[in-house]
Design a protein around this motif. Structure first.
Motif, PDB file in Angstrom:
ATOM      1  N   ASP A  42     -13.719  16.420 -55.802  1.00  0.00           N
ATOM      2  CA  ASP A  42     -13.782  17.843 -55.454  1.00  0.00           C
ATOM      3  C   ASP A  42     -15.230  18.319 -55.416  1.00  0.00           C
ATOM      4  O   ASP A  42     -15.677  18.922 -54.460  1.00  0.00           O
ATOM      5  N   LEU A  90     -10.215  25.920 -58.703  1.00  0.00           N
ATOM      6  CA  LEU A  90     -11.255  24.990 -58.246  1.00  0.00           C
ATOM      7  C   LEU A  90     -11.873  24.229 -59.413  1.00  0.00           C
ATOM      8  O   LEU A  90     -12.747  23.385 -59.212  1.00  0.00           O
ATOM      9  N   ALA A 251     -11.965  23.980 -49.576  1.00  0.00           N
ATOM     10  CA  ALA A 251     -11.449  23.999 -50.951  1.00  0.00           C
ATOM     11  C   ALA A 251     -10.901  25.382 -51.300  1.00  0.00           C
ATOM     12  O   ALA A 251      -9.859  25.502 -51.950  1.00  0.00           O
ATOM     13  N   ILE A 252     -11.591  26.443 -50.844  1.00  0.00           N
ATOM     14  CA  ILE A 252     -11.130  27.814 -51.119  1.00  0.00           C
ATOM     15  C   ILE A 252      -9.812  28.079 -50.401  1.00  0.00           C
ATOM     16  O   ILE A 252      -8.883  28.657 -50.979  1.00  0.00           O
ATOM     17  N   ALA A 255      -7.141  26.430 -52.328  1.00  0.00           N
ATOM     18  CA  ALA A 255      -6.884  27.147 -53.586  1.00  0.00           C
ATOM     19  C   ALA A 255      -6.116  28.443 -53.326  1.00  0.00           C
ATOM     20  O   ALA A 255      -5.200  28.796 -54.071  1.00  0.00           O
TER      21      ALA A 255
END
Ligand code: GLN
Length: 277
Positions: A42, A90, A251-252, A255
């Motif tokens: 990540d 995250l 990634a956001i 999430a």
């Protein structure tokens, strides 16, 4: 800030996608099948201005999305709670920087080095998308035209040179006012609280701002203001991220989807708006 090669980035982001898919499908249960080095994967897919932290900027005069607690001066609001949950998803800490002018947020994110994201009740627009990446939408919004209680003004009577309409500089409300009240004198201000105070004291005849903000403020503090038009602009809020950091946008977005799936987004909406938006 550490940079990574394209190869590392691609590897990191595909592992990240796998890990998050597993997490999402697991309905909150630990993703037992996920490879052991997920966390490392990540972290290598994006850069952060401060290691281990999601550093955020906003204009903190936009309740209930963001404002400053009267006693502590700490940021509070829907976007703040949302950012905490986002950071948790995250595996990062949250770091809020001091308030800055709304129209400086996109340039700051674009320039890089100060903050990772702007979270500011910020409408996703083509103009902003030309400068920065915008995440997937997380809130729907519209505009509103506001006057003082007892004022007889309408959308039509406000469209005259002697009428002063306060807006927040650089916002979609300012754009709407310029387009739909072309005869009026539009006054761009730093924040919408000043605009509300100015309408209250008679400095301005009206203001244009996002409907969730005017509705919340009229209910909770500016009880002598009224909404005379709800304007269905169909806006959606997103998080602004540098175009140089596509792994962070990915990634956001993962999430945000996980927060919808696991109910945390609905819970934060209920906290601030009494129901899901
Ligand atoms: N949603 C509006 C915009 O993006 C206003 C945001 C704000 O004032 N914080 O322009």
């Amino acid at each position: 800030m550490n940079t990574i090669s394209r190869r590392q980035f691609v590897k990191g982001s595909s592992l990240l996608a796998t890990a998050l898919t597993l997490t999402a499908c697991g309905g909150g249960a630990p993703a037992a099948e996920a490879p052991a080095d997920d966390a490392a994967a990540d972290a290598s897919s994006y850069t952060l201005v401060n290691e281990g932290k999601l550093t955020c900027i906003s204009n903190l005069y936009f309740p209930p999305f963001e404002s400053m607690d009267e006693k502590t001066g700490e940021p509070v609001g829907f976007d703040i709670d949302m950012s905490k949950s986002l950071a948790e998803h995250l595996g990062l800490e949250i770091n809020w920087l001091p308030s800055q002018a709304f129209d400086s947020l996109v340039p700051t994110i674009k320039a890089g080095g100060t903050a990772d994201v702007a979270i500011a009740g910020m409408t996703i627009t083509d103009a902003r998308k030309a400068e920065v990446d915008m995440s997937d939408p997380y809130v729907d919004s519209n505009q509103s035209l506001v006057t003082k209680t007892g004022s007889e003004d309408t959308l039509e009577t406000l469209n005259a040179a002697e009428k002063k309409i306060a807006v927040q500089a650089g916002t979609t409300g300012a754009d709407w006012a310029a387009e739909n009240l072309p005869e009026a004198t539009i006054v761009p201000l730093d924040d919408i609280i000043s605009a509300m105070n100015g309408v209250l004291t008679g400095s301005y005849d009206g203001l244009v701002t996002d409907l969730p903000v005017s509705a919340y403020q009229i209910k909770n503090s500016f009880t002598e203001l009224q909404i005379i038009e709800e304007i269905p602009t169909g806006e959606q809020y997103g998080i602004a991220i540098s175009k140089d950091n596509p792994g962070l946008t990915a990634a956001i977005n993962e999430a945000l989807a996980a927060m919808v799936d696991d109910g945390s987004m609905a819970q934060i909406q209920t906290t601030w708006f009494g129901s899901e938006l």
